[in-house]
Motif scaffolding. Sequence first.
Motif, PDB file in Angstrom:
ATOM      1  N   ILE A 101     -15.565  84.736  98.375  1.00  0.00           N
ATOM      2  CA  ILE A 101     -15.652  83.971  99.344  1.00  0.00           C
ATOM      3  C   ILE A 101     -16.218  82.381  99.342  1.00  0.00           C
ATOM      4  O   ILE A 101     -17.305  82.684  98.709  1.00  0.00           O
ATOM      5  N   PRO A 102     -15.692  81.413  99.617  1.00  0.00           N
ATOM      6  CA  PRO A 102     -16.256  80.119  99.340  1.00  0.00           C
ATOM      7  C   PRO A 102     -17.507  80.016 100.281  1.00  0.00           C
ATOM      8  O   PRO A 102     -17.718  80.672 101.156  1.00  0.00           O
ATOM      9  N   GLY A 103     -18.558  79.171  99.614  1.00  0.00           N
ATOM     10  CA  GLY A 103     -19.918  79.098 100.444  1.00  0.00           C
ATOM     11  C   GLY A 103     -19.861  78.698 101.860  1.00  0.00           C
ATOM     12  O   GLY A 103     -20.275  79.286 102.588  1.00  0.00           O
ATOM     13  N   SER A 104     -18.912  77.576 102.166  1.00  0.00           N
ATOM     14  CA  SER A 104     -18.746  77.340 103.595  1.00  0.00           C
ATOM     15  C   SER A 104     -18.349  78.348 104.399  1.00  0.00           C
ATOM     16  O   SER A 104     -18.956  78.563 105.470  1.00  0.00           O
ATOM     17  N   LYS A 148     -20.649  73.221  80.650  1.00  0.00           N
ATOM     18  CA  LYS A 148     -20.735  74.478  81.706  1.00  0.00           C
ATOM     19  C   LYS A 148     -20.353  73.911  83.006  1.00  0.00           C
ATOM     20  O   LYS A 148     -20.954  73.187  83.689  1.00  0.00           O
ATOM     21  N   ARG A 149     -19.425  74.865  83.594  1.00  0.00           N
ATOM     22  CA  ARG A 149     -19.187  74.846  85.055  1.00  0.00           C
ATOM     23  C   ARG A 149     -19.979  75.718  85.837  1.00  0.00           C
ATOM     24  O   ARG A 149     -20.144  76.706  85.634  1.00  0.00           O
ATOM     25  N   VAL A 150     -20.519  75.009  86.813  1.00  0.00           N
ATOM     26  CA  VAL A 150     -21.315  75.728  87.955  1.00  0.00           C
ATOM     27  C   VAL A 150     -20.487  75.981  89.073  1.00  0.00           C
ATOM     28  O   VAL A 150     -20.155  75.171  89.738  1.00  0.00           O
ATOM     29  N   ARG A 151     -19.971  77.231  89.394  1.00  0.00           N
ATOM     30  CA  ARG A 151     -19.254  77.577  90.524  1.00  0.00           C
ATOM     31  C   ARG A 151     -20.242  78.253  91.796  1.00  0.00           C
ATOM     32  O   ARG A 151     -19.889  78.122  92.917  1.00  0.00           O
ATOM     33  N   ARG A 152     -21.202  79.097  91.397  1.00  0.00           N
ATOM     34  CA  ARG A 152     -21.868  79.643  92.269  1.00  0.00           C
ATOM     35  C   ARG A 152     -23.480  79.266  92.345  1.00  0.00           C
ATOM     36  O   ARG A 152     -23.814  79.440  91.231  1.00  0.00           O
TER      37      ARG A 152
END
Length: 248
Positions: free
Chosen positions: A155-158, A61-65
């Motif tokens: 939008i990316p986290g950074s 499982k990929r964790v993206r957020r």
Amino acid sequence: MDALEAVVEAGLAMLTSGAEVSRVEDTMVRLAQAYRIEPVDVVAMPTALFVAGPDGRSLVKRVRRRSVNLAVVAEINQLSRDVAKNPIPLNEFREQLEKAKQRAIYPPWSSILFAAGAAGLISQLMGGHLVDVLPAAVSGGLTQLTRRTLFKTQIPGSLSDLLSAAVATLPALFLARFHTFQPGAILVGGIMVLTPGLLFTTAVRDGITGDLVSAVSRLLEALLIGGAVAAGASLPLYIYLHLGGRWP
């Protein structure tokens, strides 16, 4: 969804809610043993979850957020221990898991209110005057509102942290022309809402338990967030000063 998939969903929910990887792995192993899924190997990282079950079956499982919701972590953690002592039917476990995943101690508006209050108090710790409490609270509330809004987008986290920090500077820049206020204290109060304190603490805990890959990745993420916050606060201030704005 079979038993192994349910176990993976439980671990994924904890991982995306800010749990340290040792807790995620322990919870998943407990659940797997309760439902007689043996042998099972679990490797959790902040951005991925790897599970190897019996008969050569594996799940990734990929964790993206990721976010922070310790209520979800505590709820699933307790659920796993209850199930380990007294296994319940898989359907009932799935229902309780879904309820736990939606667990929230505070409504969304309260996080904005708490951020505003914290920012106002921090402004006093930074040498601000009593009149700085309200604008600092406004700064903290706007910062949290912006971060929550951007989190729902792609939008990316950074970049989200950078934009949130830029918003935090607005009350300080607006009031910098008045001698009554301390814009520095207002600004610091607003951006302190964005500091990755819990992330840094989790990185240390992962390092203590020997999960070095997770510890390094979380530490790097914390440093990136700190850099994004610094850049987001510095850019509007630089433009303001370059245009001849007053800053005490």
